[in-house]
Design an enzyme around this catalytic site. Structure first.
Site, PDB file in Angstrom:
ATOM      1  NE  ARG B  24      -1.295   2.584   2.857  1.00 32.69           N
ATOM      2  CZ  ARG B  24      -0.816   3.735   3.295  1.00 32.69           C
ATOM      3  NH1 ARG B  24      -0.772   4.805   2.512  1.00 32.69           N
ATOM      4  NH2 ARG B  24      -0.335   3.829   4.531  1.00 32.69           N
ATOM      5  CG  ASP B  25       3.473   4.020   3.141  1.00 33.36           C
ATOM      6  OD1 ASP B  25       3.631   4.926   2.309  1.00 33.36           O
ATOM      7  OD2 ASP B  25       3.789   4.151   4.335  1.00 33.36           O
ATOM      8  CG  HIS B 218       4.511   4.376   9.881  1.00 31.50           C
ATOM      9  ND1 HIS B 218       4.008   3.466   8.966  1.00 31.50           N
ATOM     10  CD2 HIS B 218       5.091   5.354   9.152  1.00 31.50           C
ATOM     11  CE1 HIS B 218       4.278   3.897   7.731  1.00 31.50           C
ATOM     12  NE2 HIS B 218       4.925   5.050   7.822  1.00 31.50           N
ATOM     13  CG  HIS B 220       9.040   7.566   7.065  1.00 31.63           C
ATOM     14  ND1 HIS B 220       8.572   8.320   6.025  1.00 31.63           N
ATOM     15  CD2 HIS B 220       8.083   6.626   7.288  1.00 31.63           C
ATOM     16  CE1 HIS B 220       7.385   7.870   5.637  1.00 31.63           C
ATOM     17  NE2 HIS B 220       7.059   6.851   6.399  1.00 31.63           N
ATOM     18  CB  CYS B 251       3.949  10.556   3.458  1.00 25.68           C
ATOM     19  SG  CYS B 251       2.498  11.622   3.336  1.00 25.68           S
ATOM     20  CG  ASN B 260       7.462   3.406   4.526  1.00 31.42           C
ATOM     21  OD1 ASN B 260       6.956   3.856   5.542  1.00 31.42           O
ATOM     22  ND2 ASN B 260       6.849   3.421   3.354  1.00 31.42           N
TER      23      ASN B 260
END
Lengths: 322, 322
Positions: B24-25, B218, B220, B251, B260
Site C-alpha cells: 500500500r504505502d 511507524h 521513516h 508519504c 519507510n
C-alpha cells in the site's frame, strides 16, 4: 576514540564526543590517494565544524598503504589547529616510533579479538598484539608522557572470518590492555555484526571490568543497524563514538565489511536527542564538498545531508537554553 | 498496524509483529502501477516468508491513485492466504464502504496531527478526520463486527509543512480516537523527524492515555534514524512496527518525505536482538526478486540483503532453544 572528556577547556560543554575517523579509516580503504593538501583542508573544515577529535592518518608502511604515506605531514598540519585532539593509528612498534616523532596527541592501536582476523590483518595473535601495545606504552613513557594510547578492540562483536567471538575473551583482552597501560579501550564492530542487546551487555561488562578506561563505541552500518547500536550504547553510558564523514571506509581486511556510521547522521541523531556534540551541522555538510571535489566519483553517503535538517530542528544547546 | 497479539493461534510464538506496508504505502507512492498479478505474488511471497500482517491496498479514488485501483481484487486474493491478517487503507467513509465490502480484516485510516498536513493531504481538519473515523466505526458495527479499525496518527513527531506538532494535541487526538471506537492507535513519523528520546516519551504517554489501544510505531529512515527509533520504542513496550520491503514508499503528500524503514533490516535487527518475528530472512530476501522483476529500474533498498546475514547469525527462536 578517547572516552575522557574535559581535557580541553572549551567554553561550550558537550555531552557526547564524536570522533571522526574518515581521514584514516575512510581514506585508507579507498583505492586512490587523496592529495595531502586536500586532506588538510578537509581536516580543517571538520575542526571548524566543531569536531574535537580526528584520526588523521596511519603510520603503516607506505608500501602497504600508499594512501597513508603522508601521515607525518598531515599530523603536523592537524596539530596546529587550536583545540583539536589529533589521533593517528600505529599498527606496530615501528609505526608508533614514527607517530611519536610526529607529535600526534593520541596513538591508536588495533587489537583484534578474533584470532582469525588478527592473523589475517596484522599476522599476529591477539596476545602478541597486546604485547606490542605494552612495548609502545614503554616507548611513550620513555619519550613524551603527554601522548596517550588508545585501543579499539576490533571484531569485538563477531567476525566475518571465524563467526562468533567469545565475549569473555574480549573482556580478558580489555583487562590485559588496561594492565598494559592503555588509557582508553573501546569496542569495535568492525564487520557490522553487533546488535543493540549485545552492545548494552558488552559495554556494561567493559565498564565493570576496566572502569573509566572504557572507551569508544565504533559501529558499522553494514546491515543498517549502526545508529540503533549507538542508542543502545548511550543507554549504558558510552559517551564517545567513532564515525566517518560521508560513511567513508570500513575495514579493508575483513571480507564483506563496509560501512562506518555516517558522522552527519550520528550528529543529527545525538543533537535531536538533546545531547550536545558541539558540532555545527551546516558546516559539517559543507565539508562534504571537499570530498566530492578531491574524490570525484567516490560514493559519499549520508541521509541527513540529502534530506536536510527538519524544519523545527534545534541544537541540543539551544534547546537547553530555551 | 495492530498492536494486539495472539488473535491467531500460531504454533510459533512471536515477540514483535512486523507489519508490512509496502503493497500500500510503497506502491502508492510510485509513479507507475504494479500489475495485480505481481502484487498478489509479492503478497503471497511475503506471507510465505512469515509476515502475519500486510497492508495490501488503499480504497482511495482510482482517479487520485490509479496504482490502487485494484484494491478489491488484491484484498480478495490476500484474504485467501491462511493466517494472514489483511489490512487496507480507507481515507474516508466512501473508501471504508468499499473496504468493508471487500472483506478486509482491518481498515486503517489516516489522521494527521498536523493541521497543515491534514488540510494538504485530505482537505480536512484533524477533528473532521476523527469525526469521519467515528462514522466508519458506526458503519462497521452496522455491518460486520469482525472487521477492526486502526489509525496511525501521522506527523505525530513533527511536520515538514508546519514544523512542530504539539505533543499534548497528539495525545488528545489519540484519546478522541479511542473514544470513537478505534481498536488500535499508533504514532507515525511520516516525515522522518522523530528521535529516540521523543519516541520513548511519546509512546510512554500514549500507553498512559489509552492503554492497550496503543498501537504500532511507524518510522521513516529519512535521516538514517529509523531503526534507532525502533530500539527506543521497544524499550517502552511497543511490539508492532510498520516497515516496507526494499524501503519502498513514504508519504507522497509531505514534501521531502521519503523512506519507510526497510522490512529486511528491521527483521534482522529484531532477530539478532533475540526478539522473535516468525519471519524467515532468506525467504524475505527472495521476495525482492518479484519487485526487481515487476518494477524494473525502481530503487529497492536494504543493507542486510546486500551484505547478507552474519556468519554466526541465529534466529531468536533457535537462540532460545539452544
Amino acid at each position: 576514540m578517547s572516552s575522557a572528556m574535559g581535557e580541553r577547556t572549551d567554553q561550550q560543554q558537550i555531552d557526547v564526543i564524536v570522533s571522526e575517523v574518515g581521514p584514516r579509516d575512510g581514506l585508507q580503504s579507498l583505492h586512490r590517494t587523496m592529495p595531502t593538501e586536500a586532506k588538510v583542508r578537509w581536516i580543517e573544515a571538520l575542526a571548524a565544524a566543531g569536531l574535537r577529535e580526528i584520526e588523521v592518518g596511519s603510520f603503516v608502511s607506505p608500501k602497504l598503504l600508499p594512501q597513508m604515506a603522508d601521515a607525518t605531514e598531515v599530523v603536523a598540519a592537524a596539530t596546529k589547529i587550536a583545540g583539536l585532539k589529533v589521533l593517528a593509528l600505529a599498527p606496530n612498534l615501528k609505526g608508533a616510533e614514527r607517530a611519536l616523532a610526529s607529535g600526534v596527541h593520541v596513538i591508536s592501536m588495533p587489537v583484534s579479538a578474533s584470532r582469525a582476523h588478527s592473523m589475517s590483518n596484522v599476522r599476529m595473535t591477539p596476545e602478541d598484539a597486546v604485547e606490542q601495545v605494552r612495548q609502545v606504552r614503554l616507548l611513550i613513557d620513555a619519550h613524551v608522557r603527554a601522548t596517550s594510547l588508545e585501543v579499539g578492540i576490533s571484531t569485538a562483536f563477531g567476525c566475518s572470518i571465524q563467526g562468533d567471538v567469545d565475549e569473555d575473551y574480549v573482556m580478558q583482552l580489555a583487562v590485559m590492555l588496561a594492565e598494559a597501560g592503555v588509557d582508553s579501550i573501546g569496542l569495535s564492530d568492525s564487520v557490522g555484526y553487533a546488535n543493540p542487546t549485545q552492545v548494552r551487555r558488552m559495554f556494561t561488562r567493559l565498564r565493570a571490568e576496566i572502569g573509566d578506561k572504557a572507551g569508544a563505541g565504533h559501529f558499522h552500518n553494514t546491515r543498517g543497524q549502526g545508529l540503533a547500536n549507538v542508542v543502545a550504547a548511550l543507554e549504558v553510558g558510552v559517551t564517545t563514538f567513532d564515525a566517518s564523514q560521508g560513511g567513508l571506509g570500513g575495514c579493508p581486511y575483513a571480507p564483506g565489511a563496509t560501512g562506518n556510521i555516517v558522522t552527519e547522521d550520528l550528529v543529527f541523531l545525538l543533537e535531536s536527542m538533546g545531547l550536545r556534540t558541539g558540532i555545527d551541522l551546516e558546516k559539517l555538510f559543507a565539508a562534504r564538498a571537499i570530498l566530492h571535489e578531491a574524490l570525484p566519483g567516490e560514493p559519499i553517503y549520508g541521509h541527513t545531508p540529502e534530506a536536510g535538517l527538519p524544519k523545527n530542528f534545534v541544537y541540543a544547546r539551544e534547546h537547553r537554553n530555551s
